[in-house]
Design an enzyme around this catalytic site. Sequence first.
Site, PDB file in Angstrom:
ATOM      1  N   GLY A  89      48.264  26.080 115.293  1.00  0.00           N
ATOM      2  CA  GLY A  89      46.942  26.506 115.711  1.00  0.00           C
ATOM      3  C   GLY A  89      45.944  26.486 114.568  1.00  0.00           C
ATOM      4  O   GLY A  89      46.289  26.701 113.405  1.00  0.00           O
ATOM      5  N   SER A  90      44.695  26.188 114.881  1.00  0.00           N
ATOM      6  CA  SER A  90      43.621  26.265 113.889  1.00  0.00           C
ATOM      7  C   SER A  90      43.316  27.725 113.582  1.00  0.00           C
ATOM      8  O   SER A  90      43.820  28.642 114.227  1.00  0.00           O
ATOM      9  CB  SER A  90      42.378  25.548 114.409  1.00  0.00           C
ATOM     10  OG  SER A  90      42.641  24.175 114.600  1.00  0.00           O
ATOM     11  N   GLY A  91      42.474  27.933 112.587  1.00  0.00           N
ATOM     12  CA  GLY A  91      42.133  29.289 112.171  1.00  0.00           C
ATOM     13  C   GLY A  91      42.865  29.738 110.926  1.00  0.00           C
ATOM     14  O   GLY A  91      42.628  30.839 110.431  1.00  0.00           O
ATOM     15  N   HIS A  92      43.781  28.867 110.402  1.00  0.00           N
ATOM     16  CA  HIS A  92      44.556  29.215 109.206  1.00  0.00           C
ATOM     17  C   HIS A  92      44.180  28.333 108.016  1.00  0.00           C
ATOM     18  O   HIS A  92      44.923  28.244 107.051  1.00  0.00           O
ATOM     19  CB  HIS A  92      46.047  29.053 109.490  1.00  0.00           C
ATOM     20  CG  HIS A  92      46.525  29.813 110.680  1.00  0.00           C
ATOM     21  ND1 HIS A  92      46.364  31.175 110.807  1.00  0.00           N
ATOM     22  CD2 HIS A  92      47.135  29.399 111.819  1.00  0.00           C
ATOM     23  CE1 HIS A  92      46.874  31.577 111.960  1.00  0.00           C
ATOM     24  NE2 HIS A  92      47.331  30.515 112.598  1.00  0.00           N
TER      25      HIS A  92
ATOM     26  N   LYS B  93      56.300  26.098 111.763  1.00  0.00           N
ATOM     27  CA  LYS B  93      56.291  27.555 111.633  1.00  0.00           C
ATOM     28  C   LYS B  93      56.940  28.178 112.864  1.00  0.00           C
ATOM     29  O   LYS B  93      56.757  27.684 113.981  1.00  0.00           O
ATOM     30  CB  LYS B  93      54.865  28.088 111.473  1.00  0.00           C
ATOM     31  CG  LYS B  93      54.130  27.519 110.261  1.00  0.00           C
ATOM     32  CD  LYS B  93      52.821  28.229 109.984  1.00  0.00           C
ATOM     33  CE  LYS B  93      51.855  28.265 111.158  1.00  0.00           C
ATOM     34  NZ  LYS B  93      51.500  26.913 111.651  1.00  0.00           N
TER      35      LYS B  93
ATOM     36  N   ASP C 276      54.752  26.510 118.921  1.00  0.00           N
ATOM     37  CA  ASP C 276      54.975  25.449 117.942  1.00  0.00           C
ATOM     38  C   ASP C 276      56.387  24.889 118.072  1.00  0.00           C
ATOM     39  O   ASP C 276      56.591  23.661 118.064  1.00  0.00           O
ATOM     40  CB  ASP C 276      54.767  25.982 116.525  1.00  0.00           C
ATOM     41  CG  ASP C 276      53.317  26.279 116.203  1.00  0.00           C
ATOM     42  OD1 ASP C 276      52.455  26.033 117.059  1.00  0.00           O
ATOM     43  OD2 ASP C 276      53.050  26.755 115.090  1.00  0.00           O
TER      44      ASP C 276
ATOM     45  N   HIS D 219      48.255  35.837 113.094  1.00  0.00           N
ATOM     46  CA  HIS D 219      47.459  35.785 114.321  1.00  0.00           C
ATOM     47  C   HIS D 219      46.978  37.180 114.721  1.00  0.00           C
ATOM     48  O   HIS D 219      46.497  37.371 115.832  1.00  0.00           O
ATOM     49  CB  HIS D 219      48.285  35.209 115.472  1.00  0.00           C
ATOM     50  CG  HIS D 219      48.865  33.870 115.179  1.00  0.00           C
ATOM     51  ND1 HIS D 219      50.150  33.706 114.707  1.00  0.00           N
ATOM     52  CD2 HIS D 219      48.334  32.630 115.271  1.00  0.00           C
ATOM     53  CE1 HIS D 219      50.386  32.420 114.523  1.00  0.00           C
ATOM     54  NE2 HIS D 219      49.302  31.740 114.854  1.00  0.00           N
TER      55      HIS D 219
END
Length: 333
Positions: A54-57, A105, A110, A219
């Site tokens: 996921g994006s945001g990391h 991860k 995922d 998250h």
Amino acid sequence: MKKLINDPSDVVDEAVAGFGAAHADLVVVSHDPTFVRRAAAPVPGKVAIVSGGGSGHEPLHAGFVGFGMLSAAVPGPVFTSPTPDPIVAATQAVDAGAGVLYIVKNYTGDVLNFETAADLAEAEGITVRSVLVDDDVAVKDSLYTAGRRGVAGTVVVEKTAGAAAERGDSLDAVAEVARRTNEATRTMGVALTAGTVPHAGEPSFTLADDEIEIGIGIHGEPGRERVPLEPVDAVVDRLLAAVTDDLGVTSGDRVLLFVNGMGGTPLVELYIAYHRAAEVLEGQGVEVTRSLVGSYVTSLEMQGMSITVTRLDDELTELWDAPVETVALRRGR
């Protein structure tokens, strides 16, 4: 909610496009499906490495695409796994005949989507191996996982595996380096504030002004406990004790010490934390031979940090030191 965005539904597409435009010397962005690969053509006979999530990391994972690390990265929606289709497309784009390693991860989406992608890629004749990263010692199971979460230690795994691939190791050998790095790595984090997912419009959790969350996930998953705000030395002591106890670090060990910011933490605070962590380790007879400080695995604008310790041997040290040229990590080339 105050964010420098346009439509929340366009955040990832626009960010990836901007990333590609800003770093066209290092990466190429493919759209429909979306993935990021090295600008340089794959080297025939060399193992490729694909990761994502996921994006945001950011800068994880696209920021680590380049010489010495990833061959490609697949960004999903914010805090949501990419689907198998772009993972397969990335795999096809970077396969150079020696196979592809997936670094995944440990989050349920995922794991499932990379497993499906591996099956699809192998049906097309591409050999795939997968290594799971589960370095977080805070909790065994969480909202997103069965078992431990994969967090900042992912950077260390991607770096050593990438160096092994660069020196020409076989697919199984690169996978073994990744597994061994993961087994030698532990992480634990703390949050002072939460991040806000753009389409949600509000923080993923709330903390009082005098509270912190020990063991938070990237998250916003809950951690071990919520405690009153403490001086940073006390916070570091909590995190480091959990990490070193779980890893079984003893006097005489050589380690990499990695203090990671969660997105909203200034470097001045991270260096204060690093100073304390190094002081504690050295007081225990542990030799800090390598270090990394900065925001490399973030959670949007979350204020907080994580501490990662990797037990090093001669080979892992050599692989960590090997040249790397990516957007987020560059040295020796």
